[in-house]
Motif scaffolding. Structure first.
Motif, PDB file in Angstrom:
ATOM      1  N   GLN A  85       0.808  -1.223   0.000  1.00 34.52           N
ATOM      2  CA  GLN A  85       0.000   0.000   0.000  1.00 34.52           C
ATOM      3  C   GLN A  85       0.843   1.276   0.000  1.00 34.52           C
ATOM      4  OE1 GLN A  85      -3.399  -0.030   2.601  1.00 34.52           O
ATOM      5  NE2 GLN A  85      -3.641   2.189   2.520  1.00 34.52           N
ATOM      6  N   LEU A  88       1.952   1.920  -3.537  1.00 35.01           N
ATOM      7  CA  LEU A  88       0.852   2.355  -4.399  1.00 35.01           C
ATOM      8  C   LEU A  88       0.458   3.798  -4.109  1.00 35.01           C
ATOM      9  CD1 LEU A  88      -1.447  -0.819  -4.403  1.00 35.01           C
ATOM     10  CD2 LEU A  88       0.407  -0.214  -5.967  1.00 35.01           C
ATOM     11  N   GLU A  89       0.453   4.177  -2.850  1.00 32.47           N
ATOM     12  CA  GLU A  89       0.135   5.564  -2.490  1.00 32.47           C
ATOM     13  C   GLU A  89       1.172   6.522  -3.066  1.00 32.47           C
ATOM     14  OE1 GLU A  89      -0.246   5.676   1.749  1.00 32.47           O
ATOM     15  OE2 GLU A  89      -2.177   4.632   1.754  1.00 32.47           O
ATOM     16  N   GLY A 112      -3.042  -3.552  -8.774  1.00 33.63           N
ATOM     17  CA  GLY A 112      -2.845  -2.397  -7.907  1.00 33.63           C
ATOM     18  C   GLY A 112      -1.947  -1.358  -8.537  1.00 33.63           C
ATOM     19  N   LEU A 113      -0.904  -1.791  -9.247  1.00 35.60           N
ATOM     20  CA  LEU A 113      -0.027  -0.846  -9.940  1.00 35.60           C
ATOM     21  C   LEU A 113      -0.814  -0.045 -10.974  1.00 35.60           C
ATOM     22  CD1 LEU A 113       3.149  -3.032 -10.644  1.00 35.60           C
ATOM     23  CD2 LEU A 113       2.640  -1.654  -8.618  1.00 35.60           C
ATOM     24  N   ALA A 116      -3.011   2.594  -9.345  1.00 36.68           N
ATOM     25  CA  ALA A 116      -2.256   3.741  -8.836  1.00 36.68           C
ATOM     26  C   ALA A 116      -1.701   4.618  -9.951  1.00 36.68           C
ATOM     27  CB  ALA A 116      -1.118   3.252  -7.950  1.00 36.68           C
ATOM     28  N   THR A 117      -2.054   4.327 -11.198  1.00 36.06           N
ATOM     29  CA  THR A 117      -1.558   5.069 -12.357  1.00 36.06           C
ATOM     30  C   THR A 117      -2.700   5.878 -12.955  1.00 36.06           C
ATOM     31  OG1 THR A 117       0.058   3.312 -12.765  1.00 36.06           O
ATOM     32  CG2 THR A 117      -0.391   4.830 -14.572  1.00 36.06           C
ATOM     33  N   SER A 141      -5.060  -5.218  -3.096  1.00 30.76           N
ATOM     34  CA  SER A 141      -4.372  -4.088  -3.735  1.00 30.76           C
ATOM     35  C   SER A 141      -5.329  -3.089  -4.365  1.00 30.76           C
ATOM     36  CB  SER A 141      -3.360  -4.597  -4.777  1.00 30.76           C
ATOM     37  OG  SER A 141      -2.420  -5.458  -4.183  1.00 30.76           O
TER      38      SER A 141
END
Length: 260
Positions: A85, A88-89, A112-113, A116-117, A141
């Motif tokens: 996390q 990702l933040e 998750g990647l 976060a984009t 995620s």
């Protein structure tokens, strides 16, 4: 495993472990975190105006590297909450526009990647979803948030219960990501767009990124969002790119933005 290249205003972060479909362990996540720190420092110096995240080989990222993991001894909270996390933040807070080019598997932490984009382009044959029903585990995620936000509760639970995967083309058609390209065109098309954005008005893009995050995270209504837009526009009025954009329009020429 994580490569960072900075050239022509673009930071390219590459997941480079194709032999394991770019699956991520704690060490790889630490490398990824450092790559974003280095890219952020370059952005502060004005050397980076856009970021591209991609994966080498057949898959973007198959998720967590579980080789050697013993379930009875696994510190899931430590891995997901303490390691995944925060990375990702950090990725989501990157100050310039970010893009991901996703091919093949995009699962678990890999998904998750993508979450976060800012903008995700996928190969039409990418594989996206929640295979965790086959492991006796659950989607992680941020996957529950993404699917529920963009697909609705019924479709989310359908994907989770059945463990069926969507193709990239299906994911785009259902509103999960932005665009899909033929697999052999994905990198070229994405890089063209990222280069165009990197030569654009970086400050204005940063303002829009913050405005969208406010709407999404705070669930702002129309008028509150409009008030934030008004202030952002006022803040941009004093920037060099704003002046250049107006001058170029008035002079009927292409603007030469410097990210200032």
């Amino acid at each position: 495993m994580i490569d960072l290249n900075i050239a022509d205003g673009i930071a390219t972060v590459t997941l480079n472990a194709p032999e394991k479909m770019n699956a991520l362990d704690v060490a790889a996540l630490a490398e990824l975190s450092q790559a974003y720190d280095d890219a952020a420092a370059a952005a502060e110096r004005g050397e980076v105006r856009a970021l591209l995240l991609k994966g080498e080989g057949r898959g973007f990222c198959a998720g967590r590297d579980i080789s050697g993991v013993v379930p009875a001894d696994d510190d899931v909270i430590g891995y997901l909450g303490g390691t995944v996390q925060p990375v990702l933040e950090k990725m989501a807070a990157f100050q310039a526009p970010t893009f991901a080019a996703v091919q093949g598997a995009c699962l678990g932490v890999g998904l998750g990647l993508a979450i976060a984009t800012d903008v995700v382009y996928v190969a039409d044959n990418a594989k996206i979803g929640s295979p965790f029903a086959n492991l006796g585990a659950t989607l992680d995620s941020g996957g529950h948030w993404l699917f529920t936000e963009r697909l609705g509760a019924h479709r989310t639970l359908d994907l989770i219960y059945t463990a069926e995967l969507m193709s990239g083309e299906q994911a785009v058609a259902q509103g999960l990501f932005s665009r899909s390209f033929a697999a052999d065109e994905l990198y070229e098309r994405t890089e063209e767009i990222v280069a165009r954005v990197a030569s654009g008005a970086t400050g204005a893009f940063r303002a829009s990124k913050e405005l969208v995050a406010q709407i999404r995270d705070q669930r702002l209504g129309l008028w509150a969002s409009m008030a934030n837009e008004n202030q952002a526009q006022a803040d941009l009025c004093d920037t060099a790119d704003y002046a250049e954009g107006f001058a170029a329009f008035q002079e009927k020429r292409k603007p030469a933005f410097k990210g200032e």
